[in-house]
Design an enzyme around this catalytic site. Structure first.
Site, mmCIF file in Angstrom:
data_model
loop_
_atom_site.group_PDB
_atom_site.id
_atom_site.type_symbol
_atom_site.label_atom_id
_atom_site.label_comp_id
_atom_site.label_asym_id
_atom_site.label_seq_id
_atom_site.Cartn_x
_atom_site.Cartn_y
_atom_site.Cartn_z
ATOM 1 N N LYS A 1 3.160 -15.363 1.628
ATOM 2 C CA LYS A 1 1.760 -15.157 2.015
ATOM 3 C C LYS A 1 1.291 -16.270 2.968
ATOM 4 C CE LYS A 1 0.984 -11.316 -0.178
ATOM 5 N NZ LYS A 1 2.326 -10.984 -0.680
HETATM 6 C C1 LIG Z 1 -1.862 -5.886 -1.120
HETATM 7 C C2 LIG Z 1 -1.215 -6.718 -2.181
HETATM 8 N N1 LIG Z 1 -1.870 -6.913 -3.344
HETATM 9 C C3 LIG Z 1 -1.354 -7.672 -4.321
HETATM 10 C C4 LIG Z 1 -0.128 -8.264 -4.199
HETATM 11 C C5 LIG Z 1 0.427 -9.049 -5.349
HETATM 12 O O1 LIG Z 1 0.457 -10.418 -5.129
HETATM 13 P P1 LIG Z 1 1.193 -11.362 -6.165
HETATM 14 O O2 LIG Z 1 2.666 -11.282 -5.887
HETATM 15 O O3 LIG Z 1 0.633 -12.718 -5.899
HETATM 16 O O4 LIG Z 1 0.866 -10.860 -7.525
HETATM 17 C C6 LIG Z 1 0.602 -8.091 -3.022
HETATM 18 C C7 LIG Z 1 1.913 -8.725 -2.872
HETATM 19 O O5 LIG Z 1 2.610 -8.648 -1.933
HETATM 20 C C8 LIG Z 1 0.049 -7.300 -1.991
HETATM 21 O O6 LIG Z 1 0.711 -7.078 -0.841
#
Ligand SMILES: Cc1ncc(COP(=O)(O)O)c(C=O)c1O
Length: 407
Positions: A205
């Site tokens: 990210k």
């Molecule tokens: C749009 C979106 N929401 C949520 C997430 C989840 O993030 P995390 O891995 O920090 O839980 C991602 C992960 O790539 C994502 O692309």
């Protein structure tokens, strides 16, 4: 000549970040402590929010947000079909139902007109016969795909009209902002853009803590509930154990979760946060080079730029014009890979995954835009620290493939 290999993503960690992690390890404070508190305060200030709760993923943040807003079985939430697993699964965690919504053909963000349509179909019993009749839609979870924010005014006016709460899945949207017109001030993602905005610090990210996330809000009660539930539902005094000042006694107020972030992770976060805008500008620079160099390539469509958005450029998704190419997207990706260019697809829409198809009976034709679009999507590498020759190699390879396979 050595063949260039461009990864889809390479983490950009500097010496200060590594040293801060080592210092944390040496301090002996490995779990949530002073660095997490500092990271929360600095992140809240960076997005213009009153409260921030640091957790171990954006998934955890979204789960805490729907819990704090009181989502229950028998209720439903509008969720874009063009998203990652998380956005809908947190609704399922609470026993509620995600009503999937099609996407905008230009931005890939949720199409509010389709949300209106889906609500009307639900009311008139024309949506899915697998859905309970008395389903009550209580909220909406927009996603700012790739870091290009939705029109917040449109989301808020839709949600007010329909009586829905808004939680933002802002996994991609830091730092990001929108404004209504160039005459009006920027509003940052997280600055009263939703009841709760949830960010991701997963490895690839825009800023990273390895794994990590943050829920921000202006509502003291929501913040308090999310904090409580992020650590087993333990009373406030238990939290003080984590800063060294608490007693051995604690009280369980609710059956919470184990979602707290560690000081080891926050050590990275504090420094990544300090250079977030610098890294965003680097991503933007790469995006501009792609946009310029690939602008005339007729076999592809490029992502939009908008003067009323500060784009985080987490992703650079191109759309293949399949009618102009003799190969399909999967072959295109395979050939990129063979030429040493890593890429990805964001995403196979949720309605085309077995779980959602089989559980709720969604059909490809219920989401015509996303169904057609996903077969055309390819996300190109874009990350801070990307070298000149890597950017050039991606451009050359994409142009070469398009020329070679043009119809
Ligand atoms: C749009 C979106 N929401 C949520 C997430 C989840 O993030 P995390 O891995 O920090 O839980 C991602 C992960 O790539 C994502 O692309």
């Amino acid at each position: 000549m050595m063949k260039i290999q461009v990864p889809f993503f390479r983490a950009d960690l500097n010496a200060q970040e590594v040293e801060e992690v080592v210092a944390t390890l040496r301090s002996g404070w490995l779990t949530s402590g002073p660095k997490v508190r500092r990271f929360e305060q600095e992140f809240a200030a960076a997005v213009g929010a009153s409260y921030a709760v640091a957790v171990n993923s954006c998934t955890a943040a979204l789960h805490l947000a729907v819990e704090a807003l009181g989502l229950k079985p028998g209720q439903a939430v509008l969720v874009p079909t063009m998203t990652f697993a998380t956005t809908a699964e947190v609704v399922r965690y609470m026993g509620a139902i995600p009503i999937l919504v099609d996407c905008d053909p230009l931005t890939t963000n949720m199409e509010l007109e389709d949300a209106v349509r889906k609500l009307a179909q639900l009311k008139s019993g024309q949506l899915q016969d697998t859905l309970p009749e008395d389903l009550k839609v209580v909220g909406i979870i927009p996603v700012h795909v790739g870091g290009m924010m939705m029109n917040i005014e449109a989301v808020q006016s839709f949600s007010t009209t329909q009586g829905l709460w808004v939680i933002e899945d802002a996994a991609h949207a830091f730092p990001a902002a929108w404004r209504r017109t160039p005459e009006e001030p920027w509003q940052r993602c997280g600055e009263r853009t939703a009841a709760v905005s949830c960010f991701s610090f997963y490895a690839n990210k825009t800023i990273t803590t390895g794994e990590g996330g943050m829920a921000v809000t202006h509502d003291a009660e929501l913040a308090e509930r999310m904090r409580l539930m992020s650590l087993h539902g333990l009373s406030h005094d238990a939290w003080e154990r984590y800063s060294g000042g608490g007693s051995w006694d604690y009280k369980i107020i609710a059956p919470g979760y184990k979602y707290n972030l560690t000081d080891i992770a926050a050590s990275l976060g504090i420094h990544q946060l300090a250079r977030a805008e610098e890294m965003r500008q680097e991503r933007e620079g790469i995006a501009r080079r792609y946009l310029e160099a690939l602008g005339g390539v007729e076999e592809i469509e490029l992502p939009l730029e908008d003067v009323d958005r500060i784009h985080s450029w987490h992703l650079f998704p191109i759309k293949l014009r399949l009618e102009r190419l003799a190969i399909n997207r999967n072959v295109f990706i395979e050939e990129l890979k063979q030429a040493g260019v890593g890429c990805s697809v964001h995403w196979r829409p949720l309605h085309l995954h077995p779980y959602y198809r089989e559980t709720f009976g969604w059909r490809p034709e219920d989401f015509p835009v996303a169904t057609a679009m996903w077969e055309r999507l390819v996300s190109l590498p874009i990350f801070p620290g990307m070298r000149d020759n890597e950017i050039e190699h991606v451009i050359r390879t994409v142009k070469g493939l398009c020329a070679h396979h043009a119809r």
